[in-house]
Design an enzyme around this catalytic site. Structure first.
Site, PDB file in Angstrom:
ATOM      1  CE1 TYR A 167      48.150  40.113  30.744  1.00 13.37           C
ATOM      2  CE2 TYR A 167      47.417  42.111  29.649  1.00 13.37           C
ATOM      3  CZ  TYR A 167      47.839  41.463  30.785  1.00 13.37           C
ATOM      4  OH  TYR A 167      47.950  42.154  31.957  1.00 13.37           O
ATOM      5  CG  ASN A 207      45.059  39.840  33.318  1.00 16.12           C
ATOM      6  OD1 ASN A 207      46.112  39.710  33.933  1.00 16.12           O
ATOM      7  ND2 ASN A 207      44.862  40.816  32.448  1.00 16.12           N
ATOM      8  NE  ARG A 240      53.860  40.429  37.552  1.00 13.75           N
ATOM      9  CZ  ARG A 240      53.132  39.634  36.761  1.00 13.75           C
ATOM     10  NH1 ARG A 240      53.537  38.412  36.490  1.00 13.75           N
ATOM     11  NH2 ARG A 240      52.016  40.079  36.236  1.00 13.75           N
ATOM     12  CG  ASP A 280      51.907  42.828  39.036  1.00 15.49           C
ATOM     13  OD1 ASP A 280      53.086  42.447  39.218  1.00 15.49           O
ATOM     14  OD2 ASP A 280      51.188  42.400  38.112  1.00 15.49           O
ATOM     15  CG  ASP A 323      49.793  38.042  35.021  1.00 20.22           C
ATOM     16  OD1 ASP A 323      50.829  37.336  35.024  1.00 20.22           O
ATOM     17  OD2 ASP A 323      49.831  39.283  34.934  1.00 20.22           O
TER      18      ASP A 323
END
Length: 124
Positions: A33, A35, A79, A81, A111
């Site tokens: 993951y 960012n 998107r 958030d 992301d």
């Protein structure tokens, strides 16, 4: 079997009533993951810990997916958030996410966003 598109949508929805263990359950044991403005988080357990820490000042994060496309194992979404602060303050964050899904689990999530919005949200 859930499609990669459906899996990513379900994971994004889970942040609206967040349980770090539930969110981490969408990921493979060796998932990454990342960012992009920060260091990557490696592995399901570390992802659960990261989610727990990220949620500290927030009650939830609402993912409003404006556009999502998928091609095989790759899913991309654009998107906003909205970080719901425990102090009552909401912080919208425009994001583009790239996901890789294999065997029904997310193996990679990247992301891309402006770190300045996060800095403002954390009051730094």
């Amino acid at each position: 079997m859930t499609s990669p598109d459906e899996l990513v949508r379900a994971m994004c929805q889970a942040w609206a009533d967040p349980d770090p263990a539930e969110i981490a359950g969408f990921f493979a044991e060796d998932a990454v993951y990342h960012n992009i403005p920060m260091e990557p988080v490696l592995g399901r357990a570390a992802i659960a810990d990261f989610v727990t820490g990220l949620l500290g000042p927030f009650t939830a994060i609402d993912f409003d997916i404006h556009l999502q496309v998928s091609n095989g194992a790759t899913v991309m979404n654009e998107r906003t958030d909205t970080l719901r602060g425990k102090d009552g303050r909401d912080t919208p964050l425009p994001v583009v996410g790239v996901f890789e899904v294999h065997d029904g689990l997310i193996t990679a999530w990247r992301d891309y966003f402006d770190m300045a919005a996060i800095t403002r949200a954390f009051g730094s």
